[in-house]
Enzyme design. Sequence first.
Site, PDB file in Angstrom:
ATOM      1  N   ASP A 101       0.799  -1.225   0.000  1.00  0.00           N
ATOM      2  CA  ASP A 101       0.000   0.000   0.000  1.00  0.00           C
ATOM      3  C   ASP A 101       0.833   1.277   0.000  1.00  0.00           C
ATOM      4  OD1 ASP A 101      -0.616  -0.602   3.545  1.00  0.00           O
ATOM      5  OD2 ASP A 101       1.192  -0.023   2.460  1.00  0.00           O
ATOM      6  N   GLU A 123      -0.623  -9.048  -0.965  1.00  0.00           N
ATOM      7  CA  GLU A 123      -1.251  -8.468   0.229  1.00  0.00           C
ATOM      8  C   GLU A 123      -2.407  -7.550  -0.197  1.00  0.00           C
ATOM      9  OE1 GLU A 123       0.205  -5.416   3.234  1.00  0.00           O
ATOM     10  OE2 GLU A 123       0.954  -7.257   4.147  1.00  0.00           O
ATOM     11  N   GLU A 137      -2.102   4.960   3.136  1.00  0.00           N
ATOM     12  CA  GLU A 137      -2.048   3.585   2.644  1.00  0.00           C
ATOM     13  C   GLU A 137      -3.405   2.992   2.281  1.00  0.00           C
ATOM     14  OE1 GLU A 137       1.693   4.012   5.123  1.00  0.00           O
ATOM     15  OE2 GLU A 137      -0.376   4.705   5.250  1.00  0.00           O
ATOM     16  N   HIS A 207       5.839   4.082  13.877  1.00  0.00           N
ATOM     17  CA  HIS A 207       6.260   4.881  12.732  1.00  0.00           C
ATOM     18  C   HIS A 207       5.098   5.490  11.969  1.00  0.00           C
ATOM     19  CE1 HIS A 207       5.065   1.237  10.620  1.00  0.00           C
ATOM     20  NE2 HIS A 207       5.088   1.928   9.497  1.00  0.00           N
ATOM     21  N   ARG A 209       2.193   7.476  10.242  1.00  0.00           N
ATOM     22  CA  ARG A 209       1.950   8.908  10.031  1.00  0.00           C
ATOM     23  C   ARG A 209       0.834   9.421  10.927  1.00  0.00           C
ATOM     24  NH1 ARG A 209       2.996  11.605   5.069  1.00  0.00           N
ATOM     25  NH2 ARG A 209       3.623   9.564   4.304  1.00  0.00           N
ATOM     26  N   HIS A 240      12.443   4.363  14.631  1.00  0.00           N
ATOM     27  CA  HIS A 240      12.401   4.658  13.202  1.00  0.00           C
ATOM     28  C   HIS A 240      13.253   5.894  12.902  1.00  0.00           C
ATOM     29  CE1 HIS A 240      10.603   5.325   9.189  1.00  0.00           C
ATOM     30  NE2 HIS A 240      10.175   4.105   9.254  1.00  0.00           N
TER      31      HIS A 240
HETATM   32  C1  LIG Z   1      -1.029   0.353   6.726  1.00  0.00           C
HETATM   33  C2  LIG Z   1       0.007  -0.703   6.988  1.00  0.00           C
HETATM   34  O1  LIG Z   1       0.059  -1.312   8.026  1.00  0.00           O
HETATM   35  N1  LIG Z   1       0.890  -0.914   6.000  1.00  0.00           N
HETATM   36  C3  LIG Z   1       1.946  -1.853   6.246  1.00  0.00           C
HETATM   37  C4  LIG Z   1       3.250  -1.112   6.150  1.00  0.00           C
HETATM   38  O2  LIG Z   1       4.237  -1.933   6.716  1.00  0.00           O
HETATM   39  P1  LIG Z   1       4.549  -2.003   8.266  1.00  0.00           P
HETATM   40  O3  LIG Z   1       3.549  -1.240   9.040  1.00  0.00           O
HETATM   41  O4  LIG Z   1       4.679  -3.436   8.566  1.00  0.00           O
HETATM   42  O5  LIG Z   1       5.953  -1.239   8.292  1.00  0.00           O
HETATM   43  P2  LIG Z   1       7.175  -1.414   9.321  1.00  0.00           P
HETATM   44  O6  LIG Z   1       6.656  -1.612  10.680  1.00  0.00           O
HETATM   45  O7  LIG Z   1       8.086  -0.289   9.030  1.00  0.00           O
HETATM   46  O8  LIG Z   1       7.923  -2.711   8.812  1.00  0.00           O
HETATM   47  C5  LIG Z   1       7.638  -3.914   9.409  1.00  0.00           C
HETATM   48  C6  LIG Z   1       8.672  -4.926   8.991  1.00  0.00           C
HETATM   49  O9  LIG Z   1       9.984  -4.407   9.242  1.00  0.00           O
HETATM   50  C7  LIG Z   1      10.667  -5.228  10.179  1.00  0.00           C
HETATM   51  N2  LIG Z   1      11.443  -4.349  11.061  1.00  0.00           N
HETATM   52  C8  LIG Z   1      10.808  -3.363  11.773  1.00  0.00           C
HETATM   53  C9  LIG Z   1      11.557  -2.549  12.604  1.00  0.00           C
HETATM   54  C10 LIG Z   1      12.967  -2.734  12.691  1.00  0.00           C
HETATM   55  O10 LIG Z   1      13.695  -2.036  13.417  1.00  0.00           O
HETATM   56  N3  LIG Z   1      13.542  -3.733  11.949  1.00  0.00           N
HETATM   57  C11 LIG Z   1      12.806  -4.539  11.136  1.00  0.00           C
HETATM   58  O11 LIG Z   1      13.349  -5.464  10.493  1.00  0.00           O
HETATM   59  C12 LIG Z   1       9.564  -5.995  10.903  1.00  0.00           C
HETATM   60  O12 LIG Z   1      10.020  -7.255  11.342  1.00  0.00           O
HETATM   61  C13 LIG Z   1       8.500  -6.160   9.824  1.00  0.00           C
HETATM   62  O13 LIG Z   1       8.750  -7.277   9.008  1.00  0.00           O
HETATM   63  O14 LIG Z   1       3.589  -0.888   4.788  1.00  0.00           O
HETATM   64  C14 LIG Z   1       3.722  -2.088   4.020  1.00  0.00           C
HETATM   65  C15 LIG Z   1       4.161  -1.738   2.617  1.00  0.00           C
HETATM   66  O15 LIG Z   1       5.339  -1.028   2.706  1.00  0.00           O
HETATM   67  C16 LIG Z   1       2.416  -2.814   3.977  1.00  0.00           C
HETATM   68  O16 LIG Z   1       2.640  -4.050   3.358  1.00  0.00           O
HETATM   69  C17 LIG Z   1       1.884  -3.049   5.352  1.00  0.00           C
HETATM   70  O17 LIG Z   1       0.528  -3.456   5.212  1.00  0.00           O
END
Ligand SMILES: CC(=O)N[C@@H]1[C@@H](OP(=O)(O)OP(=O)(O)OC[C@H]2O[C@@H](n3ccc(=O)[nH]c3=O)[C@H](O)[C@@H]2O)O[C@H](CO)[C@@H](O)[C@@H]1O
Length: 387
Positions: A101, A123, A137, A207, A209, A240
């Site tokens: 997204d 997804e 998103e 993280h 917004r 972040h």
């Molecule tokens: C609206 C919403 O929910 N959208 C989501 C958002 O993704 P998110 O919310 O999951 O984003 P984060 O939390 O940044 O990433 C998470 C990943 O990063 C790894 N991680 C995290 C911190 C760190 O210090 N080291 C790491 O390794 C962690 O294990 C995990 O796998 O956007 C994606 C498309 O970009 C979408 O697909 C997804 O729906």
Amino acid sequence: MTCIDEQPAPVLIISGTRPEIIKLAPVYHALRGAESVCPVWLHTGQHSDMAVQMLDCFDIRPDHVLERQGSTLLDFSLGCRRQLEGVMGQQPWSAVIVQGDTESAFQGALAGFSHGVPVLHVEAGLRTYNLRRPFPEEGLRQMISRISRLHFAPTLRAAQALEREGIASRDILVTGNTVVDAQLWVCERHHIRRRVQGRGHILVTMHRRENWGPDIDNVCAAIADIAREFPWMTVLFPVHLNPVVRDPVHRHLGALPNVHLTAPLDYLAMQQAIADAWLLLTDSGGLQEEAPTFKVPLLVLREETERPEVIDAGCAALVGADRQLIVHSLRHLMDDGEAYGRMQAAANPFGDGQASQRIVARLEQMLAPPAPAPAHAAAPAVAALSI
Ligand SMILES: CC(=O)N[C@@H]1[C@@H](OP(=O)(O)OP(=O)(O)OC[C@H]2O[C@@H](n3ccc(=O)[nH]c3=O)[C@H](O)[C@@H]2O)O[C@H](CO)[C@@H](O)[C@@H]1O
């Protein structure tokens, strides 16, 4: 890499952010194992430092890395789309694969769609139907659904949302979320499992917004309350890189001895941090999907989630950025072992680790030449009329 001189169908995989790399990596490796397809990885540069770390972790050397242009989202979008046009013109792509997204996923889908190349959405179907949460998103994911050819829904609920929006069921496949594939891949390869004795730490990530500003202050105040009430409990908080998050977090929590603020963790360290956690406090989407693999309960720092399956499975509770609710919910789990045990997932509601195999099989089916009509097939009706 161009695949034009090979038989396999060239498929362009487009990533931009850390979670997209994590969730597309298993698909890439599964495609590399398929003779009929030649995967080509393009990274848009939307996330830079965090993304490079992730690509290395999954043994992926991108074939194209776009130059991130400007400092605003508009500059990034325009630059991304312009450079994508150049890549789309390089060879007759058989498909474009995007995940989730983000602006990168949306620009990639738009590039494929405008060139008549089938867009495959990993997804697909997650919905809050609230365009403000998560912003942007929710809107981007819905727009990608409108222009995609195949929709890989992680759960039945996501598939049903797509069907209610009028998407043909033949173009929807419930695959599970590829994030579980990625977890199982790294855990097996790097022997990641719970290593702490006893309770483990509280793991925090933020993280989103919609949480920027007062909400971050409220969440940090709750974490400070918890750190002071339970001085023996360790809080691990990979912060972040965005200054809108990093600055207030360090201001509020930097002086607390049992709160460990770190840089973002690499993927392996993050999975180990989840495995060793007693509880997760997070506004992340991916962590809602990953924690159940290690049977770690979650308090979700959101008002709404497009992952209601984690609530329905009893593995998580929504606490938003409500300071009192966060502290009360954590204290309750600290005092009531049975309530805590009920939140330890029996199985991960987001998948079995085979999602990428299902995606590749459906892609190969889409690319396969249509079966020839049987020789004895009845002549078209018009021929009968001319006799
Ligand atoms: C609206 C919403 O929910 N959208 C989501 C958002 O993704 P998110 O919310 O999951 O984003 P984060 O939390 O940044 O990433 C998470 C990943 O990063 C790894 N991680 C995290 C911190 C760190 O210090 N080291 C790491 O390794 C962690 O294990 C995990 O796998 O956007 C994606 C498309 O970009 C979408 O697909 C997804 O729906």
